[in-house]
Scaffold this motif. Structure first.
Motif, PDB file in Angstrom:
ATOM      1  N   LEU A 173      -5.559 -18.200   2.558  1.00 36.44           N
ATOM      2  CA  LEU A 173      -5.340 -17.222   1.495  1.00 36.44           C
ATOM      3  C   LEU A 173      -6.647 -16.578   1.046  1.00 36.44           C
ATOM      4  CD1 LEU A 173      -2.631 -19.051  -0.640  1.00 36.44           C
ATOM      5  CD2 LEU A 173      -2.327 -17.128   0.924  1.00 36.44           C
ATOM      6  N   THR A 174      -7.699 -17.368   0.967  1.00 32.45           N
ATOM      7  CA  THR A 174      -8.999 -16.828   0.581  1.00 32.45           C
ATOM      8  C   THR A 174      -9.487 -15.809   1.600  1.00 32.45           C
ATOM      9  OG1 THR A 174      -9.560 -18.890  -0.530  1.00 32.45           O
ATOM     10  CG2 THR A 174     -11.386 -17.434   0.044  1.00 32.45           C
ATOM     11  N   GLY A 175      -9.374 -16.128   2.875  1.00 39.46           N
ATOM     12  CA  GLY A 175      -9.778 -15.198   3.916  1.00 39.46           C
ATOM     13  C   GLY A 175      -8.971 -13.914   3.885  1.00 39.46           C
ATOM     14  N   LEU A 176      -7.665 -14.028   3.652  1.00 40.35           N
ATOM     15  CA  LEU A 176      -6.816 -12.840   3.586  1.00 40.35           C
ATOM     16  C   LEU A 176      -7.171 -11.953   2.393  1.00 40.35           C
ATOM     17  CD1 LEU A 176      -3.376 -14.365   4.593  1.00 40.35           C
ATOM     18  CD2 LEU A 176      -4.802 -12.835   5.937  1.00 40.35           C
ATOM     19  N   VAL A 177      -7.396 -12.577   1.254  1.00 37.57           N
ATOM     20  CA  VAL A 177      -7.740 -11.800   0.053  1.00 37.57           C
ATOM     21  C   VAL A 177      -9.085 -11.108   0.239  1.00 37.57           C
ATOM     22  CG1 VAL A 177      -8.363 -12.013  -2.384  1.00 37.57           C
ATOM     23  CG2 VAL A 177      -6.323 -13.147  -1.522  1.00 37.57           C
ATOM     24  N   LEU A 178     -10.071 -11.807   0.795  1.00 38.32           N
ATOM     25  CA  LEU A 178     -11.371 -11.188   1.028  1.00 38.32           C
ATOM     26  C   LEU A 178     -11.277 -10.049   2.037  1.00 38.32           C
ATOM     27  CD1 LEU A 178     -13.705 -14.304   1.088  1.00 38.32           C
ATOM     28  CD2 LEU A 178     -13.550 -12.544  -0.677  1.00 38.32           C
ATOM     29  N   GLY A 179     -10.436 -10.225   3.034  1.00 33.05           N
ATOM     30  CA  GLY A 179     -10.245  -9.163   4.012  1.00 33.05           C
ATOM     31  C   GLY A 179      -9.610  -7.931   3.410  1.00 33.05           C
ATOM     32  N   ILE A 180      -8.616  -8.135   2.568  1.00 30.05           N
ATOM     33  CA  ILE A 180      -7.957  -7.004   1.903  1.00 30.05           C
ATOM     34  C   ILE A 180      -8.919  -6.317   0.944  1.00 30.05           C
ATOM     35  CG2 ILE A 180      -6.135  -6.402   0.250  1.00 30.05           C
ATOM     36  CD1 ILE A 180      -4.440  -8.617   1.636  1.00 30.05           C
ATOM     37  N   ALA A 181      -9.710  -7.114   0.224  1.00 28.38           N
ATOM     38  CA  ALA A 181     -10.674  -6.530  -0.710  1.00 28.38           C
ATOM     39  C   ALA A 181     -11.777  -5.784   0.026  1.00 28.38           C
ATOM     40  CB  ALA A 181     -11.281  -7.625  -1.580  1.00 28.38           C
ATOM     41  N   GLY A 182     -12.126  -6.223   1.229  1.00 29.13           N
ATOM     42  CA  GLY A 182     -13.217  -5.617   1.979  1.00 29.13           C
ATOM     43  C   GLY A 182     -12.835  -4.363   2.730  1.00 29.13           C
ATOM     44  N   ALA A 183     -11.577  -4.218   3.072  1.00 27.66           N
ATOM     45  CA  ALA A 183     -11.179  -3.059   3.882  1.00 27.66           C
ATOM     46  C   ALA A 183      -9.740  -2.671   3.561  1.00 27.66           C
ATOM     47  CB  ALA A 183     -11.296  -3.415   5.355  1.00 27.66           C
ATOM     48  N   PHE A 184      -9.538  -1.403   3.278  1.00 25.61           N
ATOM     49  CA  PHE A 184      -8.188  -0.922   2.972  1.00 25.61           C
ATOM     50  C   PHE A 184      -7.714   0.044   4.058  1.00 25.61           C
ATOM     51  CE2 PHE A 184      -7.776  -2.778  -1.061  1.00 25.61           C
ATOM     52  CZ  PHE A 184      -8.990  -2.681  -1.717  1.00 25.61           C
ATOM     53  N   GLY A 185      -6.486  -0.179   4.508  1.00 26.01           N
ATOM     54  CA  GLY A 185      -5.794   0.757   5.384  1.00 26.01           C
ATOM     55  C   GLY A 185      -6.252   0.791   6.828  1.00 26.01           C
ATOM     56  N   GLY A 186      -5.349   1.176   7.707  1.00 21.11           N
ATOM     57  CA  GLY A 186      -5.645   1.385   9.112  1.00 21.11           C
ATOM     58  C   GLY A 186      -5.594   0.120   9.957  1.00 21.11           C
ATOM     59  N   PHE A 187      -5.661   0.345  11.271  1.00 19.71           N
ATOM     60  CA  PHE A 187      -5.591  -0.770  12.211  1.00 19.71           C
ATOM     61  C   PHE A 187      -6.852  -1.612  12.160  1.00 19.71           C
ATOM     62  CE2 PHE A 187      -5.966  -2.585  16.525  1.00 19.71           C
ATOM     63  CZ  PHE A 187      -4.811  -3.356  16.509  1.00 19.71           C
ATOM     64  N   GLY A 188      -7.991  -0.970  11.915  1.00 17.45           N
ATOM     65  CA  GLY A 188      -9.248  -1.714  11.790  1.00 17.45           C
ATOM     66  C   GLY A 188      -9.195  -2.697  10.637  1.00 17.45           C
ATOM     67  N   ALA A 189      -8.622  -2.275   9.530  1.00 15.25           N
ATOM     68  CA  ALA A 189      -8.480  -3.165   8.377  1.00 15.25           C
ATOM     69  C   ALA A 189      -7.561  -4.338   8.711  1.00 15.25           C
ATOM     70  CB  ALA A 189      -7.938  -2.407   7.180  1.00 15.25           C
ATOM     71  N   PHE A 190      -6.499  -4.064   9.460  1.00 14.25           N
ATOM     72  CA  PHE A 190      -5.595  -5.129   9.883  1.00 14.25           C
ATOM     73  C   PHE A 190      -6.350  -6.177  10.691  1.00 14.25           C
ATOM     74  CE2 PHE A 190      -3.048  -6.815  13.378  1.00 14.25           C
ATOM     75  CZ  PHE A 190      -2.115  -7.551  12.666  1.00 14.25           C
ATOM     76  N   LEU A 191      -7.200  -5.730  11.623  1.00 14.42           N
ATOM     77  CA  LEU A 191      -7.959  -6.671  12.445  1.00 14.42           C
ATOM     78  C   LEU A 191      -8.951  -7.479  11.616  1.00 14.42           C
ATOM     79  CD1 LEU A 191      -8.660  -4.569  15.662  1.00 14.42           C
ATOM     80  CD2 LEU A 191      -6.998  -6.412  15.351  1.00 14.42           C
ATOM     81  N   ILE A 192      -9.601  -6.823  10.662  1.00 12.77           N
ATOM     82  CA  ILE A 192     -10.547  -7.520   9.791  1.00 12.77           C
ATOM     83  C   ILE A 192      -9.833  -8.606   8.990  1.00 12.77           C
ATOM     84  CG2 ILE A 192     -12.025  -7.251   7.752  1.00 12.77           C
ATOM     85  CD1 ILE A 192     -12.816  -4.509   8.910  1.00 12.77           C
ATOM     86  N   VAL A 193      -8.674  -8.263   8.431  1.00 13.94           N
ATOM     87  CA  VAL A 193      -7.909  -9.238   7.650  1.00 13.94           C
ATOM     88  C   VAL A 193      -7.450 -10.398   8.532  1.00 13.94           C
ATOM     89  CG1 VAL A 193      -5.770  -9.572   6.355  1.00 13.94           C
ATOM     90  CG2 VAL A 193      -7.195  -7.583   5.913  1.00 13.94           C
ATOM     91  N   ALA A 194      -7.015 -10.104   9.752  1.00 12.35           N
ATOM     92  CA  ALA A 194      -6.567 -11.167  10.653  1.00 12.35           C
ATOM     93  C   ALA A 194      -7.716 -12.100  11.025  1.00 12.35           C
ATOM     94  CB  ALA A 194      -5.959 -10.548  11.905  1.00 12.35           C
ATOM     95  N   VAL A 195      -8.876 -11.538  11.315  1.00 12.79           N
ATOM     96  CA  VAL A 195     -10.027 -12.371  11.684  1.00 12.79           C
ATOM     97  C   VAL A 195     -10.499 -13.205  10.501  1.00 12.79           C
ATOM     98  CG1 VAL A 195     -12.461 -12.262  12.353  1.00 12.79           C
ATOM     99  CG2 VAL A 195     -10.783 -10.907  13.586  1.00 12.79           C
TER     100      VAL A 195
END
Length: 58
Positions: A9-31
């Motif tokens: 959950l922490t990784g997902l929240v940080l990923g969402i906070a760090g990047a919004f929208g698009g496929f690149g943001a999806f990959l960042i959140v997944a990683v």
């Protein structure tokens, strides 16, 4: 709540906070979610990282 779930959950929240929208943001959140999950597993002691560091846990 286990440390693995908390790390995920922490990784997902940080990923969402760090990047919004698009496929690149999806990959960042997944990683970041996967890294958070791995960190949580390591903190729980359910993931043995000694082979990666070259040290034995004796």
């Amino acid at each position: 709540m286990s440390a693995s779930v908390l790390g995920l959950l922490t990784g997902l929240v940080l990923g969402i906070a760090g990047a919004f929208g698009g496929f690149g943001a999806f990959l960042i959140v997944a990683v970041l979610g996967a890294l958070g999950w791995l960190a949580g597993r390591a903190l729980e002691g359910k993931l043995d990282l000694s082979q990666l560091t070259g040290r034995d846990r004796r």
